[in-house]
Enzyme design. Structure first.
Site, short mmCIF file in Angstrom:
data_model
loop_
_atom_site.label_atom_id
_atom_site.label_comp_id
_atom_site.label_asym_id
_atom_site.label_seq_id
_atom_site.Cartn_x
_atom_site.Cartn_y
_atom_site.Cartn_z
N SER A 104 0.84 -1.20 0.00
CA SER A 104 0.00 0.00 0.00
C SER A 104 0.87 1.25 0.00
CB SER A 104 -0.97 -0.01 1.19
OG SER A 104 -0.31 -0.22 2.41
N GLY A 105 1.74 1.39 1.01
CA GLY A 105 2.63 2.56 1.06
C GLY A 105 4.10 2.24 0.89
N HIS A 107 6.18 0.92 3.32
CA HIS A 107 7.00 1.19 4.51
C HIS A 107 7.36 -0.06 5.31
CE1 HIS A 107 7.16 5.65 4.74
NE2 HIS A 107 6.10 5.56 3.97
N ASP A 108 7.11 -1.24 4.78
CA ASP A 108 7.47 -2.47 5.50
C ASP A 108 8.94 -2.41 5.92
OD1 ASP A 108 8.54 -5.31 5.72
OD2 ASP A 108 6.40 -5.70 5.53
N GLY A 178 -3.24 0.45 4.39
CA GLY A 178 -3.40 -1.00 4.40
C GLY A 178 -2.50 -1.69 5.40
N GLY A 179 -1.20 -1.44 5.31
CA GLY A 179 -0.26 -2.08 6.22
C GLY A 179 -0.28 -1.49 7.61
N HIS A 180 -0.46 -0.16 7.70
CA HIS A 180 -0.42 0.52 8.99
C HIS A 180 -1.48 -0.02 9.94
CE1 HIS A 180 0.64 3.82 11.65
NE2 HIS A 180 -0.61 4.23 11.70
N TYR A 186 0.05 3.36 15.45
CA TYR A 186 -0.09 4.30 16.57
C TYR A 186 0.45 5.66 16.20
CZ TYR A 186 4.90 4.25 17.73
OH TYR A 186 6.25 4.39 17.68
N TYR A 467 6.95 -2.78 13.30
CA TYR A 467 8.40 -2.61 13.21
C TYR A 467 9.00 -4.00 12.95
CZ TYR A 467 7.75 2.06 15.24
OH TYR A 467 7.37 3.36 15.47
#
Length: 514
Positions: A104-105, A107-108, A178-180, A186, A467
């Site tokens: 999705s973004g 950021h994994d 999506g992932g967040h 948070y 994380y």
């Protein structure tokens, strides 16, 4: 026959020529399968033969560690424009044994939404960038947001309708919804309203059979699992229905920093004894970091109110911090997002819709602290930050208490609730290229993580799923989810027993975990 139909055999022929794929292998058949489901599929399929493949892949890689010639690449990138495209991708991938990675973004933390640690794995990236519609309903204080939208796009859409509504999620605008939300999510409102996944009231999911499910049709077990149980595990979340929260017209922020010579260590030690007991309208985050040789203890705060109410509260609860009126800045909540992202607070909100961002290479790890760390412990951390070769790195601390202590551990898969004073992110950033440079920073970070062992949670050593940390090894399930892991395995076994949706740290079905 339309243009898409005429061009599709050419696409397949190029693919065969460049990659040695024959008609007896699954790749050509996979592409033909997609065409069977949608004749215009070529416009959203990017094979390695496509001139846009590399730029599209790199456009949402937020960690350049995973943008090298040695990084395993997908067979193709699929950019659906409607839900039926996702259904087709699932059906064809299952039929031809091609794994799906969902982005999705981008950021994994370990790059697993667009890559893999297995060079031999055949996979495609399903990139949700075209599915980012957002509908805000102010009277009901809800919003439907597609999973390909970013936090910045969500905040922009909310602010366009109301400056006194918000959503309790992260502070970095380019992070994908999506992932967040799938991992928890948070931000600065967690002590008042919990985390993002706590505030999801419905969802739209495409399951392994290609069915479109909402909360009523998926059932409460699956709805529970997708809110914090990790992405690319139980199905593909297409959209979230979010419960928005009220914020005052004016909030107050401050940032104060101290060096060791100015009692930085002592302030850190005192901070631990205060932050989880403050009123839930106030959060004081902290960081201990080295940036180009300077080591700073920094304290960043958001208060849901005005300076006149904040200052006497700090004087009563945390006078050692020495916050003055000149340290405080009043603004709207949406401006606090600009402030946190280092944008001008009086600038245009359009910057929140920008999906591109520069980024240094980084590696993060996480911990939870349940008992205050002694001053000697912080002195040791300070010394770790002085080590030769560390340019940028340290600890980022998110204070808990408030609403986080009121929500039961089993409410959703994210279990880190009462008993935690704060969450720790140990992190290292670097810009140098090459394996030797990366190994130096990674070894330093792992040394810092090892140093933290006596001071953090035990049995399990807890960690935050968003994380993602492949160093954890086989114990990641209990570290991320504690006792909720067993229920997640049961849900996975019920909805995806063949483990079609998977990555290196996705919830396994029972048959794969034994």
């Amino acid at each position: 026959m339309d243009t898409a139909h005429r061009s599709f055999p050419i696409l397949v022929a190029l693919f065969v020529l460049l990659f040695g794929v024959t008609s007896s292998q699954p790749y050509e058949e996979f592409l033909q399968c997609l065409e069977f489901h949608d004749s215009n599929i070529t416009s959203i399929v990017y094979t390695r033969a496509n001139s846009s493949f590399s730029s599209l892949l790199e456009s949402s890689i937020r960690n350049p560690r995973f943008d090298t010639s040695a990084t395993p690449k997908p067979l193709l990138i699929f950019t659906p424009r409607q839900i039926s495209h996702i259904q087709s991708a699932i059906r064809c991938s299952r039929a031809h044994r091609i794994q799906i990675r969902v982005r999705s973004g981008g950021h994994d933390y370990e790059g697993l939404s667009y890559s893999t640690i297995s060079p031999s794995l055949t996979f495609l990236v399903l990139d949700l960038r075209n599915l980012r519609a957002i509908q805000v309903d102010v009277p009901s204080k809800t919003a439907w947001a597609q999973a390909g939208a970013t936090l910045g796009e969500l905040y922009y859409a909310i602010a366009a309708e109301s400056r006194t509504l918000a959503f309790p999620a992260g502070m970095w605008p380019t992070v994908g919804l999506g992932g967040h939300i799938s991992g928890g999510g948070y931000g600065s409102l967690l002590r008042k309203h919990g985390i993002a996944a706590d505030n999801v009231v419905d969802a739209q999911v495409v399951d392994v059979e290609g069915r479109i499910l909402d909360r009523a049709s998926m059932g409460e077990d699956l709805f529970w699992a997708i809110r914090g149980g990790g992405g690319n595990t139980f199905g593909i979340v297409v959209a979230w229905k979010l419960s928005l929260v009220s914020v005052p017209p004016t909030v107050t922020l401050f940032t104060v920093s101290r060096t060791a010579q100015h009692k930085g260590i002592e302030l850190f030690h005192r901070w631990q004894h205060v932050v989880d007991k403050l009123p839930d309208d106030l959060i004081v985050m902290a960081s201990l970091s080295r940036d180009n040789g300077t080591i700073l203890a920094s304290f960043d705060s958001l208060f849901l109110g005005k300076t006149d109410a904040l200052l006497p509260l700090l004087e009563q609860r945390f006078p050692e911090l020495g916050v003055s009126r000149s340290d405080c800045i009043e603004m709207s909540w949406i401006q606090s997002i600009l402030y946190s992202a280092d944008f001008p607070i009086n600038g245009s909100l359009e910057v929140l819709r920008n999906r591109t961002t520069g980024s240094a290479k980084f590696k993060g790890k996480s911990d939870y602290v349940k008992e205050p760390i002694p001053i000697s412990g912080f002195e040791g951390i300070w010394e770790k930050l002085k080590e030769v070769g560390v340019q940028t790195g340290g600890l980022i601390l998110a204070s808990y208490g408030g609403k986080m202590s009121e929500i039961p551990e089993s409410s959703i898969p994210f279990p880190h609730r009462a008993g935690n004073i704060y969450q720790v992110e140990e992190v290292a950033f670097w810009v140098e290229d090459g394996v030797e440079a990366a190994d130096g920073y990674l070894n330093w970070l792992r040394g810092l993580y090892e140093y933290m062992t006596p001071y953090v949670s035990k049995n399990p050593r807890e960690a935050y799923a968003n994380y993602r940390d492949l160093d954890i090894g086989r114990s990641w399930g209990s570290s991320y989810y504690k006792n909720n892991f067993d229920r997640l395995v049961r849900v996975k076994t019920a909805v995806d027993p063949a483990n079609f949706f998977r990555n290196e740290q996705s919830i396994p079905p029972l048959s794969s975990w034994r």
